[in-house]
Motif scaffolding. Sequence first.
Motif, PDB file in Angstrom:
ATOM      1  N   UNK A 179       5.154  -6.632  -8.495  1.00  0.00           N
ATOM      2  CA  UNK A 179       6.358  -7.510  -7.793  1.00  0.00           C
ATOM      3  C   UNK A 179       6.225  -7.991  -6.595  1.00  0.00           C
ATOM      4  N   UNK A 180       4.917  -7.726  -5.851  1.00  0.00           N
ATOM      5  CA  UNK A 180       4.478  -8.626  -4.567  1.00  0.00           C
ATOM      6  C   UNK A 180       4.078  -9.832  -5.173  1.00  0.00           C
ATOM      7  N   UNK A 181       3.633  -9.991  -6.151  1.00  0.00           N
ATOM      8  CA  UNK A 181       3.021 -11.387  -6.875  1.00  0.00           C
ATOM      9  C   UNK A 181       4.382 -12.269  -7.201  1.00  0.00           C
ATOM     10  N   UNK A 188      -2.656   3.276  -1.277  1.00  0.00           N
ATOM     11  CA  UNK A 188      -0.853   3.455  -1.498  1.00  0.00           C
ATOM     12  C   UNK A 188      -0.890   4.626  -2.293  1.00  0.00           C
ATOM     13  N   UNK A 189      -1.445   4.800  -3.364  1.00  0.00           N
ATOM     14  CA  UNK A 189      -0.850   5.985  -4.302  1.00  0.00           C
ATOM     15  C   UNK A 189      -1.244   7.355  -3.433  1.00  0.00           C
ATOM     16  N   UNK A 213       8.416   0.765  -0.363  1.00  0.00           N
ATOM     17  CA  UNK A 213       8.336  -0.878  -0.218  1.00  0.00           C
ATOM     18  C   UNK A 213       6.702  -0.998  -0.440  1.00  0.00           C
ATOM     19  N   UNK A 214       5.955   0.029   0.302  1.00  0.00           N
ATOM     20  CA  UNK A 214       4.667  -0.184   0.109  1.00  0.00           C
ATOM     21  C   UNK A 214       3.865  -0.156  -1.249  1.00  0.00           C
ATOM     22  N   UNK A 215       4.440   0.579  -2.071  1.00  0.00           N
ATOM     23  CA  UNK A 215       4.227   0.732  -3.542  1.00  0.00           C
ATOM     24  C   UNK A 215       4.489  -0.578  -4.116  1.00  0.00           C
ATOM     25  N   UNK A 224       7.920  -4.699   8.201  1.00  0.00           N
ATOM     26  CA  UNK A 224       8.613  -3.432   8.388  1.00  0.00           C
ATOM     27  C   UNK A 224       7.785  -2.210   8.000  1.00  0.00           C
ATOM     28  N   UNK A 225       6.991  -2.314   7.208  1.00  0.00           N
ATOM     29  CA  UNK A 225       6.137  -0.885   7.005  1.00  0.00           C
ATOM     30  C   UNK A 225       5.080  -0.926   7.815  1.00  0.00           C
TER      31      UNK A 225
END
Length: 182
Positions: free
Chosen positions: A40-42, A132-133, A32-34, A55-56
């Motif tokens: 995808x977040x945009x 994140x990575x 989810x964080x990735x 949630x994260x």
Amino acid sequence: MNASLFDTAPDFDQPIAVLKHCHDRIRKQLRTMQQLAGPAAHEAGAEEVQQAATAVLRYFSKAAHQHHEDEEQNLLPMLAETAADADAALLERLTPEILQEHRQMDAVWQRLQPQLAALAGGAAATLNPADVKLYQDMYLGHMDKEESHIAPMAKRLFSPAQMQTLGNAMRARRGIAHPEGA
């Protein structure tokens, strides 16, 4: 349909299974964080991004720390008391690595936490993809080490009483009452 629609956690009477379940949840939160750090977040709606970030944030702010405490305060010390010969030598080598990795992951989390908090709060913020990575790579390697060496050792060496002691400590850490009669 026989398959459950819900991801049910094992009971604390199976503490090693609970730890593995935690790892599975960590993997899910890392994915989810990735996604939150990528394109995808945009494309997602603001509410969806806020919910995912919340949630994260919730998971890594609380449950992941409890998981690390399970290992540091109970699992690893109990293994150190029980292991002998090659197991003891392996544990002596891995324990400092595992503890150091917990500290390193926490340091990266300290950078990610405010970024996630901003997203959860609805700010037009982004997650640093490099952070994140790094966090994901660190956690995946760490969990592989524990699942390949530590968990199998505990399953092999711990008596039923030791498993119960470990499960009870994990249950208490989360404020979960022990079932009656157990």
